[in-house]
Design an enzyme around this catalytic site. Structure first.
Site, PDB file in Angstrom:
ATOM      1  N   GLU A  40       0.864  -1.114   0.027  1.00  0.00           N
ATOM      2  CA  GLU A  40       0.087  -0.021  -0.174  1.00  0.00           C
ATOM      3  C   GLU A  40       1.077   1.479   0.136  1.00  0.00           C
ATOM      4  O   GLU A  40       0.330   2.387  -0.553  1.00  0.00           O
ATOM      5  CB  GLU A  40      -1.044  -0.083   1.187  1.00  0.00           C
ATOM      6  CG  GLU A  40      -1.953   0.906   1.219  1.00  0.00           C
ATOM      7  CD  GLU A  40      -2.824   1.317  -0.034  1.00  0.00           C
ATOM      8  OE1 GLU A  40      -3.020   0.286  -0.572  1.00  0.00           O
ATOM      9  OE2 GLU A  40      -3.091   2.541  -0.255  1.00  0.00           O
ATOM     10  N   HIS A  42       3.786   1.594  -1.693  1.00  0.00           N
ATOM     11  CA  HIS A  42       4.036   1.786  -3.233  1.00  0.00           C
ATOM     12  C   HIS A  42       2.609   2.323  -3.878  1.00  0.00           C
ATOM     13  O   HIS A  42       2.875   3.263  -4.743  1.00  0.00           O
ATOM     14  CB  HIS A  42       4.257   0.601  -3.939  1.00  0.00           C
ATOM     15  CG  HIS A  42       5.539  -0.155  -3.287  1.00  0.00           C
ATOM     16  ND1 HIS A  42       5.625  -1.077  -2.686  1.00  0.00           N
ATOM     17  CD2 HIS A  42       6.974   0.390  -3.502  1.00  0.00           C
ATOM     18  CE1 HIS A  42       6.853  -1.485  -2.359  1.00  0.00           C
ATOM     19  NE2 HIS A  42       7.833  -0.543  -2.874  1.00  0.00           N
ATOM     20  N   LYS A 161       9.808   7.086   3.271  1.00  0.00           N
ATOM     21  CA  LYS A 161      10.269   5.854   4.390  1.00  0.00           C
ATOM     22  C   LYS A 161      11.799   5.680   4.310  1.00  0.00           C
ATOM     23  O   LYS A 161      12.493   5.550   5.008  1.00  0.00           O
ATOM     24  CB  LYS A 161       9.611   4.755   3.749  1.00  0.00           C
ATOM     25  CG  LYS A 161      10.098   3.244   3.973  1.00  0.00           C
ATOM     26  CD  LYS A 161       9.751   3.033   5.463  1.00  0.00           C
ATOM     27  CE  LYS A 161      10.098   1.472   5.672  1.00  0.00           C
ATOM     28  NZ  LYS A 161      10.910   0.911   4.801  1.00  0.00           N
TER      29      LYS A 161
END
Ligand code: AMP
Length: 291
Positions: A40, A42, A161
């Site tokens: 999710e 990506h 991230k």
């Protein structure tokens, strides 16, 4: 390979011809580079690429690459066992509205045996993950440079991230005048706070419980800074202790300036807290903006 919504191109030269023709025809292009095994996190980038490709008021081209880049893995790292699921990834891309996917059939299609050109971003690659993964960001910068040249997108999207990776790519694009907008996107987490990662697939249920200590430690530190704590050394020590107590092996806990990545002694607003830790053999990273 072709579905009604999605063109899948295995040959980088064919990809380049198609994307450059579109760019020359004035089509707005948004690119999401990935290593596949899409989750999710990506998917949020892919959907945003769809929106940004169409931003000009006319339908643009939203594209993604799926390539496990061997040049960003160290000799003792997880290249050979990195999770893969091309079928599932193509379904995720199609659902997110992606038009075209580059999925090189062989690493040699991207890095020929006589490949000898590398992009080294100096300061941003030092410290943090750069210290424990020598050569990693050279591999990242080189493959992203190549993907940008192959695609010539107007905008390329990356997740926060991989906070240091984003800083490395921003520096490269600025220093070498790639003329592409780099968009950083927020971290997508599971409901309990764990940052989504393809490498979470390696974790057993017990490992996953241990892995939760990373985000918990980050959130505790963020709450502490919201209450006025400014001592970076104390915040780092507490986060380290929290993660180690859960059974993970801390690689680093650092508080840095979000732009320069220089270490900070005071956790002033805008500072970024980053962690890397091993849960068993799995190396996980996470980060948070302090308040
Ligand atoms: P990777 O496939 O791990 O190379 O990641 C491809 C892109 O997705 C990178 O820009 C990552 O930063 C981004 N990404 C990975 N995990 C997440 C997440 N949990 N939230 C947001 N973006 C992510």
């Amino acid at each position: 390979m072709k579905t009604p919504e999605l063109d899948v191109i295995r040959d980088p030269a064919a990809w380049q011809a198609r994307c450059h023709a579109d760019r020359d025809a004035g089509v707005r292009i948004a690119l999401v580079p990935t290593m596949g095994y899409l989750h999710e996190g990506h998917a949020s980038l892919l959907r945003e690429a769809r929106r940004r490709a169409d931003a000009g008021g006319r339908r643009g081209l939203a594209v993604a690459s799926i390539f496990v880049n061997p040049t960003q893995f160290g000799p003792s790292e997880d290249l050979s066992r990195y999770p893969r699921d091309l079928e599932g990834d193509l379904a995720t891309c199609a659902a997110a509205g992606i038009d075209r996917v580059l999925a090189p059939s062989d690493p040699r299609a991207m890095f020929a045996p006589d490949h000898q050109t590398w992009v080294t971003v100096e300061r941003a690659s030092e410290g943090l993950c750069g210290a424990s993964r020598p050569g990693h960001f050279r591999g990242v910068a080189t493959v992203v440079a190549k993907l940008l040249n192959l695609t010539r997108p107007h905008v390329a999207l990356f997740g926060e991230k991989d906070f240091q990776q984003l800083a490395v790519i921003r520096a490269m694009v600025r220093d070498l005048a790639f003329g592409v907008e780099i968009a950083g996107m927020p971290i997508v987490r599971d409901a309990d706070g764990l940052a989504l990662s393809s490498r979470n697939a390696y974790l057993s249920a017990a490992d996953r419980a241990t892995a939760l200590s990373l985000s918990r430690a980050l959130f505790e530190a963020r709450d502490a800074t919201a209450r006025g704590e400014r001592d970076a050394a104390a915040l780092r020590a507490r986060a380290r202790e929290r993660i180690a107590r859960a059974g993970a092996r801390v690689d680093y806990v650092e508080i840095v300036d979000a732009t320069t990545l220089a270490p900070l002694a005071r956790a002033a607003p805008g500072a970024q807290l980053l962690v890397a830790a091993f849960v068993g053999a799995t190396r996980l990273i996470d980060n948070v903006t302090l308040r």
